[in-house]
Scaffold this motif. Structure first.
Motif, PDB file in Angstrom:
ATOM      1  N   LEU A 181     -45.909  29.506 -12.645  1.00  0.00           N
ATOM      2  CA  LEU A 181     -45.844  29.548 -11.180  1.00  0.00           C
ATOM      3  C   LEU A 181     -44.457  30.001 -10.702  1.00  0.00           C
ATOM      4  CD1 LEU A 181     -47.254  29.044  -8.518  1.00  0.00           C
ATOM      5  CD2 LEU A 181     -46.608  26.634  -8.664  1.00  0.00           C
ATOM      6  N   ALA A 182     -43.412  29.544 -11.382  1.00  0.00           N
ATOM      7  CA  ALA A 182     -42.061  29.997 -11.027  1.00  0.00           C
ATOM      8  C   ALA A 182     -41.910  31.492 -11.265  1.00  0.00           C
ATOM      9  CB  ALA A 182     -41.024  29.221 -11.847  1.00  0.00           C
ATOM     10  N   GLY A 183     -42.510  31.999 -12.346  1.00  0.00           N
ATOM     11  CA  GLY A 183     -42.468  33.435 -12.583  1.00  0.00           C
ATOM     12  C   GLY A 183     -43.191  34.233 -11.519  1.00  0.00           C
ATOM     13  N   VAL A 184     -44.297  33.696 -10.995  1.00  0.00           N
ATOM     14  CA  VAL A 184     -45.032  34.384  -9.924  1.00  0.00           C
ATOM     15  C   VAL A 184     -44.196  34.440  -8.653  1.00  0.00           C
ATOM     16  CG1 VAL A 184     -47.067  34.247  -8.439  1.00  0.00           C
ATOM     17  CG2 VAL A 184     -47.284  33.810 -10.894  1.00  0.00           C
ATOM     18  N   LEU A 185     -43.480  33.375  -8.338  1.00  0.00           N
ATOM     19  CA  LEU A 185     -42.653  33.359  -7.121  1.00  0.00           C
ATOM     20  C   LEU A 185     -41.513  34.371  -7.186  1.00  0.00           C
ATOM     21  CD1 LEU A 185     -42.369  29.561  -6.250  1.00  0.00           C
ATOM     22  CD2 LEU A 185     -43.694  31.311  -5.064  1.00  0.00           C
ATOM     23  N   THR A 186     -41.032  34.653  -8.381  1.00  0.00           N
ATOM     24  CA  THR A 186     -39.928  35.616  -8.493  1.00  0.00           C
ATOM     25  C   THR A 186     -40.349  37.020  -8.083  1.00  0.00           C
ATOM     26  OG1 THR A 186     -40.459  36.022 -10.827  1.00  0.00           O
ATOM     27  CG2 THR A 186     -38.844  34.300 -10.331  1.00  0.00           C
ATOM     28  N   VAL A 187     -41.644  37.324  -8.170  1.00  0.00           N
ATOM     29  CA  VAL A 187     -42.108  38.657  -7.777  1.00  0.00           C
ATOM     30  C   VAL A 187     -41.847  38.896  -6.289  1.00  0.00           C
ATOM     31  CG1 VAL A 187     -44.127  40.162  -7.623  1.00  0.00           C
ATOM     32  CG2 VAL A 187     -43.846  38.650  -9.601  1.00  0.00           C
ATOM     33  N   THR A 188     -42.044  37.884  -5.468  1.00  0.00           N
ATOM     34  CA  THR A 188     -41.796  38.017  -4.032  1.00  0.00           C
ATOM     35  C   THR A 188     -40.329  37.829  -3.669  1.00  0.00           C
ATOM     36  OG1 THR A 188     -42.287  35.665  -3.672  1.00  0.00           O
ATOM     37  CG2 THR A 188     -44.125  37.212  -3.520  1.00  0.00           C
ATOM     38  N   ALA A 189     -39.600  37.096  -4.489  1.00  0.00           N
ATOM     39  CA  ALA A 189     -38.202  36.804  -4.152  1.00  0.00           C
ATOM     40  C   ALA A 189     -37.232  37.855  -4.655  1.00  0.00           C
ATOM     41  CB  ALA A 189     -37.812  35.436  -4.722  1.00  0.00           C
ATOM     42  N   TRP A 190     -37.610  38.634  -5.660  1.00  0.00           N
ATOM     43  CA  TRP A 190     -36.660  39.552  -6.285  1.00  0.00           C
ATOM     44  C   TRP A 190     -36.142  40.606  -5.306  1.00  0.00           C
ATOM     45  CZ3 TRP A 190     -34.269  39.574 -10.949  1.00  0.00           C
ATOM     46  CH2 TRP A 190     -33.594  40.741 -11.323  1.00  0.00           C
ATOM     47  N   GLY A 191     -37.044  41.283  -4.603  1.00  0.00           N
ATOM     48  CA  GLY A 191     -36.625  42.356  -3.712  1.00  0.00           C
ATOM     49  C   GLY A 191     -35.827  41.880  -2.515  1.00  0.00           C
ATOM     50  N   ARG A 192     -35.953  40.628  -2.138  1.00  0.00           N
ATOM     51  CA  ARG A 192     -35.224  40.098  -0.984  1.00  0.00           C
ATOM     52  C   ARG A 192     -33.958  39.356  -1.373  1.00  0.00           C
ATOM     53  NH1 ARG A 192     -38.839  36.391   2.229  1.00  0.00           N
ATOM     54  NH2 ARG A 192     -39.707  35.813   0.203  1.00  0.00           N
ATOM     55  N   THR A 193     -33.605  39.402  -2.632  1.00  0.00           N
ATOM     56  CA  THR A 193     -32.400  38.724  -3.115  1.00  0.00           C
ATOM     57  C   THR A 193     -31.281  39.735  -3.271  1.00  0.00           C
ATOM     58  OG1 THR A 193     -33.734  37.098  -4.316  1.00  0.00           O
ATOM     59  CG2 THR A 193     -31.422  37.309  -4.944  1.00  0.00           C
ATOM     60  N   VAL A 194     -30.161  39.498  -2.603  1.00  0.00           N
ATOM     61  CA  VAL A 194     -29.015  40.405  -2.641  1.00  0.00           C
ATOM     62  C   VAL A 194     -28.081  39.959  -3.750  1.00  0.00           C
ATOM     63  CG1 VAL A 194     -27.053  41.328  -1.368  1.00  0.00           C
ATOM     64  CG2 VAL A 194     -29.206  40.863  -0.175  1.00  0.00           C
ATOM     65  N   MET A 195     -27.953  40.805  -4.756  1.00  0.00           N
ATOM     66  CA  MET A 195     -27.009  40.549  -5.845  1.00  0.00           C
ATOM     67  C   MET A 195     -26.826  41.857  -6.594  1.00  0.00           C
ATOM     68  SD  MET A 195     -27.142  37.700  -8.886  1.00  0.00           S
ATOM     69  CE  MET A 195     -25.962  37.744 -10.242  1.00  0.00           C
ATOM     70  N   GLU A 196     -25.611  42.374  -6.601  1.00  0.00           N
ATOM     71  CA  GLU A 196     -25.335  43.666  -7.221  1.00  0.00           C
ATOM     72  C   GLU A 196     -23.919  43.653  -7.771  1.00  0.00           C
ATOM     73  OE1 GLU A 196     -26.176  46.291  -9.042  1.00  0.00           O
ATOM     74  OE2 GLU A 196     -27.773  46.491  -7.547  1.00  0.00           O
ATOM     75  N   ASP A 197     -23.664  44.549  -8.732  1.00  0.00           N
ATOM     76  CA  ASP A 197     -22.323  44.667  -9.283  1.00  0.00           C
ATOM     77  C   ASP A 197     -21.966  46.149  -9.396  1.00  0.00           C
ATOM     78  OD1 ASP A 197     -23.788  45.576 -11.414  1.00  0.00           O
ATOM     79  OD2 ASP A 197     -23.296  43.923 -12.766  1.00  0.00           O
ATOM     80  N   ALA A 198     -20.828  46.415 -10.021  1.00  0.00           N
ATOM     81  CA  ALA A 198     -20.333  47.786 -10.118  1.00  0.00           C
ATOM     82  C   ALA A 198     -20.923  48.554 -11.285  1.00  0.00           C
ATOM     83  CB  ALA A 198     -18.801  47.771 -10.242  1.00  0.00           C
ATOM     84  N   GLY A 199     -21.850  47.965 -12.034  1.00  0.00           N
ATOM     85  CA  GLY A 199     -22.485  48.671 -13.137  1.00  0.00           C
ATOM     86  C   GLY A 199     -21.674  48.683 -14.406  1.00  0.00           C
ATOM     87  N   SER A 200     -20.978  47.578 -14.700  1.00  0.00           N
ATOM     88  CA  SER A 200     -20.141  47.545 -15.901  1.00  0.00           C
ATOM     89  C   SER A 200     -20.955  47.570 -17.184  1.00  0.00           C
ATOM     90  CB  SER A 200     -19.263  46.287 -15.869  1.00  0.00           C
ATOM     91  OG  SER A 200     -20.069  45.115 -15.821  1.00  0.00           O
TER      92      SER A 200
END
Length: 348
Positions: A181-200
């Motif tokens: 169930l937690a894995g299913v919720l991540t499908v909807t939460a992933w695109g709305r979660t802001v987290m990025e880096d410089a691509g190291s």
């Protein structure tokens, strides 16, 4: 006229002096030393506030960890009148706690909103792997008696002629369900979660992906055969003195079981290979770390379970696939550490 000019010059001089003093105070005492700029992470990590569904997925992971750890202590199954617990000693407890404790730690961080895509990647990959494991557990408790066979559970070699569910199995199944169930919720939460880096991690992603795929294929090949098996018996004919090798029936392999177990084995094998391809490509770097960590704990737990079974039983011996499965789990741990450490040094 002279006096006026003099008074005019005096006033202008005094007014000029009065305007000079404030300017001296503004340019002198009011000047403050510049404050140091805030430190920026070496990999340019930017983290936003996670959505409520991401925090809910973290809460479900925490519950799965707590329930899964609690399920190690009561009776797991009653097979043919014999109670089979999952934690018969320190080794069994260690092998069983690898996945629940990791889920508890990662889920707690995700529920608190820290590095959310790390926790979301762990939950998504863990949920995909838990689907196959849940189907295998359902087979053990329900349809394994349709075609009785030899199984090795918690180091005990048993025949699944009659199986009764214990509280340990119920808690373990609930923990797997919460993980899915937690894995299913991540499908909807992933695109709305802001987290990025410089691509190291980008330069090292192809190498990590290649190594992960090799480990995934190796893990599946090792899972097909039992990690702990019954050795063959050598029988000597008393009249002729000839020695004959007699094969003993051992535990069934991952793809040798029917019904739900076969479907669960196929899903688990496919998920390991597919997730091994996907995990190194996730952004940012910490998301790839979380995904590799989810695969590592599942494969490592399976390898430790095989070692536990061979260590606690005199009837079983550790097989080559069991050794390979444990080495694959260690390899995934090494890849996880490499993905975590491959980043630029902090700027001075």
């Amino acid at each position: 006229m002279v006096a006026r000019d003099g008074s005019t010059r005096d006033r202008s001089t005094r007014s000029g002096g009065q305007t000079a003093r404030p300017s001296a105070r503004r340019t002198g005492p009011l000047r403050r030393p510049s404050e140091p700029a805030p430190a920026v992470p070496a990999d340019g990590l930017v983290v936003g506030d996670p959505p409520p569904t991401a925090r809910l997925a973290g809460v479900l992971l925490v519950l799965a960890g707590v329930v899964g750890a609690a399920g190690l202590f009561p009776t797991y199954l009653v097979i043919g009148g014999t109670e089979v617990p999952q934690s018969a000693g320190a080794g069994s407890l260690l092998a069983g706690l690898v996945v629940p404790l990791t889920a508890l730690a990662v889920g707690g961080g995700l529920a608190a909103g820290r590095v959310p895509r790390f926790g979301l990647a762990f939950a998504s990959i863990g949920g995909a792997l838990a689907v196959g494991l849940l189907l295998i557990e359902l087979y053990r408790a329900s349809t394994s008696t349709v075609r009785p066979g030899i199984e090795v559970i918690a180091g005990q070699r048993v025949l699944t002629s009659a199986v009764d569910v214990g509280p340990g199995w119920v808690l373990g199944a609930v923990a797997l369900g919460l993980t899915v169930l937690a894995g299913v919720l991540t499908v909807t939460a992933w695109g709305r979660t802001v987290m990025e880096d410089a691509g190291s991690l980008d330069p090292a992603r192809p190498a990590l992906a290649g190594a992960a795929v090799l480990l995934g294929v190796g893990s599946v090949l090792c899972l097909v055969l039992p990690a702990a098996d019954v050795p063959d018996r050598i029988v000597t004919d008393p009249t002729t003195g000839l020695q004959v090798v007699v094969e003993q029936e051992g535990p069934q392999g991952l793809l040798e079981r029917p019904g739900l177990a076969l479907l669960g084995g196929l899903l688990l094998a496919g998920a390991i290979v597919l997730c091994s391809v996907l995990a190194p490509s996730l952004r940012p770097r910490l998301a790839a770390v979380g995904a590799l960590l989810a695969i590592a704990v599942v494969v490592l737990s399976a390898g430790l379970t095989g070692l536990r079974d061979a260590a606690v039983s005199d009837e079983l011996e550790w097989t080559l696939p069991g050794v390979g499965l444990l080495l694959a789990g260690v390899g995934y741990v090494v890849l996880t550490v490499l993905a975590w450490r491959l980043r630029p040094s902090p700027a001075r």
